[in-house]
Scaffold this motif. Sequence first.
Motif, PDB file in Angstrom:
ATOM      1  N   ARG A   1      29.517  46.165  -7.636  1.00 40.21           N
ATOM      2  CA  ARG A   1      29.894  45.037  -6.764  1.00 40.21           C
ATOM      3  C   ARG A   1      30.606  43.947  -7.547  1.00 40.21           C
ATOM      4  NH1 ARG A   1      24.561  44.332  -2.915  1.00 40.21           N
ATOM      5  NH2 ARG A   1      24.870  46.270  -1.757  1.00 40.21           N
TER       6      ARG A   1
ATOM      7  N   SER B   1      23.942  33.693  -6.711  1.00 40.62           N
ATOM      8  CA  SER B   1      25.282  33.198  -6.439  1.00 40.62           C
ATOM      9  C   SER B   1      25.662  32.223  -7.541  1.00 40.62           C
ATOM     10  CB  SER B   1      25.323  32.504  -5.070  1.00 40.62           C
ATOM     11  OG  SER B   1      26.593  31.954  -4.835  1.00 40.62           O
TER      12      SER B   1
ATOM     13  N   SER C   1      24.749  46.899  -8.529  1.00 38.94           N
ATOM     14  CA  SER C   1      25.024  45.516  -8.908  1.00 38.94           C
ATOM     15  C   SER C   1      26.324  45.419  -9.697  1.00 38.94           C
ATOM     16  CB  SER C   1      23.872  44.966  -9.734  1.00 38.94           C
ATOM     17  OG  SER C   1      24.164  43.672 -10.220  1.00 38.94           O
TER      18      SER C   1
ATOM     19  N   TYR D   1      19.463  38.096  -4.597  1.00 39.82           N
ATOM     20  CA  TYR D   1      20.846  37.907  -5.011  1.00 39.82           C
ATOM     21  C   TYR D   1      20.990  36.590  -5.751  1.00 39.82           C
ATOM     22  CZ  TYR D   1      21.855  41.673  -1.760  1.00 39.82           C
ATOM     23  OH  TYR D   1      21.873  42.888  -1.121  1.00 39.82           O
TER      24      TYR D   1
ATOM     25  N   MET E   1      28.314  37.383  -5.175  1.00 38.99           N
ATOM     26  CA  MET E   1      26.870  37.509  -5.130  1.00 38.99           C
ATOM     27  C   MET E   1      26.448  38.685  -5.992  1.00 38.99           C
ATOM     28  SD  MET E   1      25.623  35.213  -2.956  1.00 38.99           S
ATOM     29  CE  MET E   1      24.167  35.770  -2.144  1.00 38.99           C
ATOM     30  N   ARG E   2      25.545  38.422  -6.895  1.00 38.53           N
ATOM     31  CA  ARG E   2      25.047  39.469  -7.785  1.00 38.53           C
ATOM     32  C   ARG E   2      23.701  39.964  -7.280  1.00 38.53           C
ATOM     33  NH1 ARG E   2      23.675  39.004 -14.263  1.00 38.53           N
ATOM     34  NH2 ARG E   2      22.714  41.056 -14.426  1.00 38.53           N
ATOM     35  N   LEU E   3      23.591  41.276  -7.142  1.00 43.66           N
ATOM     36  CA  LEU E   3      22.315  41.902  -6.815  1.00 43.66           C
ATOM     37  C   LEU E   3      21.451  41.861  -8.070  1.00 43.66           C
ATOM     38  CD1 LEU E   3      20.498  43.571  -4.899  1.00 43.66           C
ATOM     39  CD2 LEU E   3      21.648  45.611  -5.809  1.00 43.66           C
TER      40      LEU E   3
END
Length: 93
Positions: A84, A17, A81, A15, A1-3
């Motif tokens: 992560r 996906s 981001s 987010y 999952m990207r912020l």
Amino acid sequence: MRLLPWTGADGKPCYLSTDNPDSLLSRLADDVEAAQLASAEQVLAGAKAVLGDPKAGERAARFALTRAVESLGDALRVAVSRSREGGVRQSRT
């Protein structure tokens, strides 16, 4: 999952996906992040100029600090981001 580098209308994080870094939304997020970081560089230069000017008044100092806080928030969101994701994305320019 990207912020993502923006929030929803309710102020909550957004987010993405996807496993495709070349998707339309991934590329848009990359472009927004690049613009935010470029803006932060300009804000930093402006804030340094205000702080270095003994004649700068309270209004200029407040403006510079307000913009610096906004830019710091953007830069921290980009950093979170990318951390992560396990690395720094390369600019597409």
